[in-house]
Design a protein around this motif. Structure first.
Motif, PDB file in Angstrom:
ATOM      1  N   LYS A  39      12.043 -24.092  18.124  1.00 44.72           N
ATOM      2  CA  LYS A  39      10.854 -24.934  17.954  1.00 44.72           C
ATOM      3  C   LYS A  39       9.831 -24.671  19.054  1.00 44.72           C
ATOM      4  O   LYS A  39       8.639 -24.565  18.777  1.00 44.72           O
ATOM      5  CB  LYS A  39      11.269 -26.406  17.953  1.00 44.72           C
ATOM      6  CG  LYS A  39      10.141 -27.391  17.954  1.00 44.72           C
ATOM      7  CD  LYS A  39       9.448 -27.420  16.615  1.00 44.72           C
ATOM      8  CE  LYS A  39       8.410 -28.512  16.570  1.00 44.72           C
ATOM      9  NZ  LYS A  39       7.067 -28.036  16.733  1.00 44.72           N
ATOM     10  N   THR A  40      10.301 -24.545  20.283  1.00 47.57           N
ATOM     11  CA  THR A  40       9.357 -24.333  21.378  1.00 47.57           C
ATOM     12  C   THR A  40       8.681 -22.974  21.294  1.00 47.57           C
ATOM     13  O   THR A  40       7.599 -22.789  21.844  1.00 47.57           O
ATOM     14  CB  THR A  40      10.024 -24.473  22.765  1.00 47.57           C
ATOM     15  OG1 THR A  40      11.069 -23.533  22.877  1.00 47.57           O
ATOM     16  CG2 THR A  40      10.525 -25.886  22.996  1.00 47.57           C
ATOM     17  N   ALA A  41       9.323 -22.024  20.598  1.00 53.36           N
ATOM     18  CA  ALA A  41       8.717 -20.705  20.420  1.00 53.36           C
ATOM     19  C   ALA A  41       7.888 -20.640  19.138  1.00 53.36           C
ATOM     20  O   ALA A  41       7.275 -19.620  18.855  1.00 53.36           O
ATOM     21  CB  ALA A  41       9.801 -19.632  20.391  1.00 53.36           C
ATOM     22  N   GLY A  42       7.900 -21.741  18.364  1.00 55.83           N
ATOM     23  CA  GLY A  42       7.104 -21.794  17.142  1.00 55.83           C
ATOM     24  C   GLY A  42       7.840 -21.358  15.892  1.00 55.83           C
ATOM     25  O   GLY A  42       7.223 -21.022  14.886  1.00 55.83           O
ATOM     26  N   TYR A  43       9.158 -21.375  15.927  1.00 54.19           N
ATOM     27  CA  TYR A  43       9.963 -20.957  14.785  1.00 54.19           C
ATOM     28  C   TYR A  43      10.931 -22.057  14.369  1.00 54.19           C
ATOM     29  O   TYR A  43      11.067 -23.067  15.039  1.00 54.19           O
ATOM     30  CB  TYR A  43      10.783 -19.703  15.126  1.00 54.19           C
ATOM     31  CG  TYR A  43       9.975 -18.548  15.625  1.00 54.19           C
ATOM     32  CD1 TYR A  43       9.989 -18.208  16.968  1.00 54.19           C
ATOM     33  CD2 TYR A  43       9.176 -17.802  14.775  1.00 54.19           C
ATOM     34  CE1 TYR A  43       9.251 -17.145  17.452  1.00 54.19           C
ATOM     35  CE2 TYR A  43       8.430 -16.735  15.247  1.00 54.19           C
ATOM     36  CZ  TYR A  43       8.473 -16.407  16.589  1.00 54.19           C
ATOM     37  OH  TYR A  43       7.732 -15.364  17.059  1.00 54.19           O
ATOM     38  N   CYS A  44      11.622 -21.799  13.281  1.00 54.98           N
ATOM     39  CA  CYS A  44      12.704 -22.668  12.847  1.00 54.98           C
ATOM     40  C   CYS A  44      13.615 -21.869  11.931  1.00 54.98           C
ATOM     41  O   CYS A  44      13.267 -20.769  11.498  1.00 54.98           O
ATOM     42  CB  CYS A  44      12.167 -23.904  12.116  1.00 54.98           C
ATOM     43  SG  CYS A  44      11.314 -23.533  10.579  1.00 54.98           S
ATOM     44  N   PHE A  45      14.781 -22.407  11.654  1.00 54.65           N
ATOM     45  CA  PHE A  45      15.653 -21.811  10.663  1.00 54.65           C
ATOM     46  C   PHE A  45      15.075 -22.168   9.295  1.00 54.65           C
ATOM     47  O   PHE A  45      14.673 -23.304   9.063  1.00 54.65           O
ATOM     48  CB  PHE A  45      17.075 -22.364  10.767  1.00 54.65           C
ATOM     49  CG  PHE A  45      17.858 -21.829  11.930  1.00 54.65           C
ATOM     50  CD1 PHE A  45      18.049 -20.467  12.091  1.00 54.65           C
ATOM     51  CD2 PHE A  45      18.419 -22.693  12.844  1.00 54.65           C
ATOM     52  CE1 PHE A  45      18.786 -19.967  13.160  1.00 54.65           C
ATOM     53  CE2 PHE A  45      19.168 -22.209  13.911  1.00 54.65           C
ATOM     54  CZ  PHE A  45      19.342 -20.841  14.072  1.00 54.65           C
ATOM     55  N   LEU A  78      12.134 -32.376  12.927  1.00 50.17           N
ATOM     56  CA  LEU A  78      11.789 -31.635  14.142  1.00 50.17           C
ATOM     57  C   LEU A  78      12.273 -30.195  14.040  1.00 50.17           C
ATOM     58  O   LEU A  78      11.591 -29.266  14.439  1.00 50.17           O
ATOM     59  CB  LEU A  78      12.394 -32.308  15.373  1.00 50.17           C
ATOM     60  CG  LEU A  78      11.744 -33.611  15.804  1.00 50.17           C
ATOM     61  CD1 LEU A  78      12.596 -34.293  16.872  1.00 50.17           C
ATOM     62  CD2 LEU A  78      10.354 -33.381  16.319  1.00 50.17           C
ATOM     63  N   SER A  79      13.470 -30.014  13.483  1.00 43.42           N
ATOM     64  CA  SER A  79      14.035 -28.673  13.352  1.00 43.42           C
ATOM     65  C   SER A  79      13.167 -27.783  12.484  1.00 43.42           C
ATOM     66  O   SER A  79      13.043 -26.593  12.722  1.00 43.42           O
ATOM     67  CB  SER A  79      15.436 -28.739  12.748  1.00 43.42           C
ATOM     68  OG  SER A  79      16.290 -29.450  13.583  1.00 43.42           O
ATOM     69  N   TYR A  80      12.574 -28.348  11.466  1.00 42.33           N
ATOM     70  CA  TYR A  80      11.739 -27.566  10.559  1.00 42.33           C
ATOM     71  C   TYR A  80      10.261 -27.639  10.921  1.00 42.33           C
ATOM     72  O   TYR A  80       9.416 -27.172  10.182  1.00 42.33           O
ATOM     73  CB  TYR A  80      11.975 -27.995   9.111  1.00 42.33           C
ATOM     74  CG  TYR A  80      13.326 -27.557   8.629  1.00 42.33           C
ATOM     75  CD1 TYR A  80      13.590 -26.220   8.384  1.00 42.33           C
ATOM     76  CD2 TYR A  80      14.366 -28.462   8.486  1.00 42.33           C
ATOM     77  CE1 TYR A  80      14.844 -25.798   7.982  1.00 42.33           C
ATOM     78  CE2 TYR A  80      15.619 -28.043   8.088  1.00 42.33           C
ATOM     79  CZ  TYR A  80      15.848 -26.712   7.825  1.00 42.33           C
ATOM     80  OH  TYR A  80      17.086 -26.291   7.440  1.00 42.33           O
ATOM     81  N   GLY A  81       9.932 -28.214  12.062  1.00 43.41           N
ATOM     82  CA  GLY A  81       8.566 -28.182  12.559  1.00 43.41           C
ATOM     83  C   GLY A  81       7.604 -29.150  11.891  1.00 43.41           C
ATOM     84  O   GLY A  81       6.400 -29.005  12.021  1.00 43.41           O
ATOM     85  N   SER A  85       9.902 -12.932  19.584  1.00 41.15           N
ATOM     86  CA  SER A  85      10.122 -12.945  18.143  1.00 41.15           C
ATOM     87  C   SER A  85      11.227 -13.936  17.817  1.00 41.15           C
ATOM     88  O   SER A  85      12.017 -14.315  18.699  1.00 41.15           O
ATOM     89  CB  SER A  85      10.517 -11.551  17.653  1.00 41.15           C
ATOM     90  OG  SER A  85      11.783 -11.195  18.177  1.00 41.15           O
ATOM     91  N   ARG A  86      11.293 -14.341  16.583  1.00 43.27           N
ATOM     92  CA  ARG A  86      12.346 -15.259  16.155  1.00 43.27           C
ATOM     93  C   ARG A  86      13.715 -14.620  16.407  1.00 43.27           C
ATOM     94  O   ARG A  86      14.654 -15.271  16.859  1.00 43.27           O
ATOM     95  CB  ARG A  86      12.177 -15.605  14.674  1.00 43.27           C
ATOM     96  CG  ARG A  86      13.202 -16.581  14.157  1.00 43.27           C
ATOM     97  CD  ARG A  86      12.881 -17.036  12.757  1.00 43.27           C
ATOM     98  NE  ARG A  86      13.052 -15.951  11.825  1.00 43.27           N
ATOM     99  CZ  ARG A  86      13.767 -16.029  10.690  1.00 43.27           C
ATOM    100  NH1 ARG A  86      14.319 -17.157  10.348  1.00 43.27           N
ATOM    101  NH2 ARG A  86      13.886 -14.999   9.897  1.00 43.27           N
TER     102      ARG A  86
END
Length: 185
Positions: free
Chosen positions: A141-147, A58-61, A118-119
């Motif tokens: 994740k909700t913004a469409g990003y990940c670490f 989930l963290s990485y989408g 932005s991220r």
């Protein structure tokens, strides 16, 4: 017996109306806070039921639809999640956007859903809120990003979040690494 106890035993209000109303308001406020705490606890229990693999994916989408399936509801909106985190921390909008180094206009657009942050803005907001790593992952994740595992910003931000550093400390690390700082600071 005192007059107070005599009145209360006769079924009459034992307190002045104004004081009784204040007490009722405090009790109502406490009950609302308890309901919010229970909701947060339910979300925490739900999150704790996930396996480590599910959390990482989930963290990485990777499981874009899996989160919705697990939670059984529609996709969470970034502004709603940010608003909940802000409220849980007891911050105002002004306190949050200032501590994240964002302008009022950018923050307003983010909260109204007129722009996707932005991220870097998401990370700045998360650090300003003092969120834990799992909460930050959910916000990203909700913004469409990940670490990203090999990204310097991701590494420094994750480390700073885990060590509970503030935005100024993270920005110092970013500056030392030759990366742009977060927010307008």
């Amino acid at each position: 017996m005192t007059d107070f106890f005599m009145k209360s035993q006769l079924g009459k209000p034992a307190l002045p109306d104004e004081l009784e109303q204040k007490i009722r308001n405090l009790v109502d406020k406490s009950l609302r806070q308890l309901e919010e705490n229970n909701r947060c606890l339910d979300l925490y229990k739900e999150y704790r039921s996930l396996t480590v693999e599910q959390v990482l994916m989930l963290s990485y989408g990777v499981y874009e639809d899996a989160l919705n399936e697990i939670r059984g509801r529609n996709e969470i909106q970034f502004a709603d999640l940010l608003r909940s985190a802000r409220d849980a921390k007891g911050l105002t909008d002004v306190e949050l956007y200032k501590s994240a180094g964002l302008s009022k206009q950018v923050y307003s657009k983010i909260m109204s859903g007129k722009c996707i942050p932005s991220r870097e803005s998401v990370i700045a907001l998360a650090v300003a809120l003092g969120l834990g790593i799992y909460e930050v992952n959910a916000l990203l994740k909700t913004a469409g990003y990940c670490f990203l595992p090999s990204d310097t910003l991701s590494k420094l931000a994750r480390n700073s979040i885990q060590m509970k550093k503030n935005l100024d400390e993270l920005n110092d690390l970013l500056d030392q690494a030759g990366l742009p700082v977060l927010g307008s600071k």
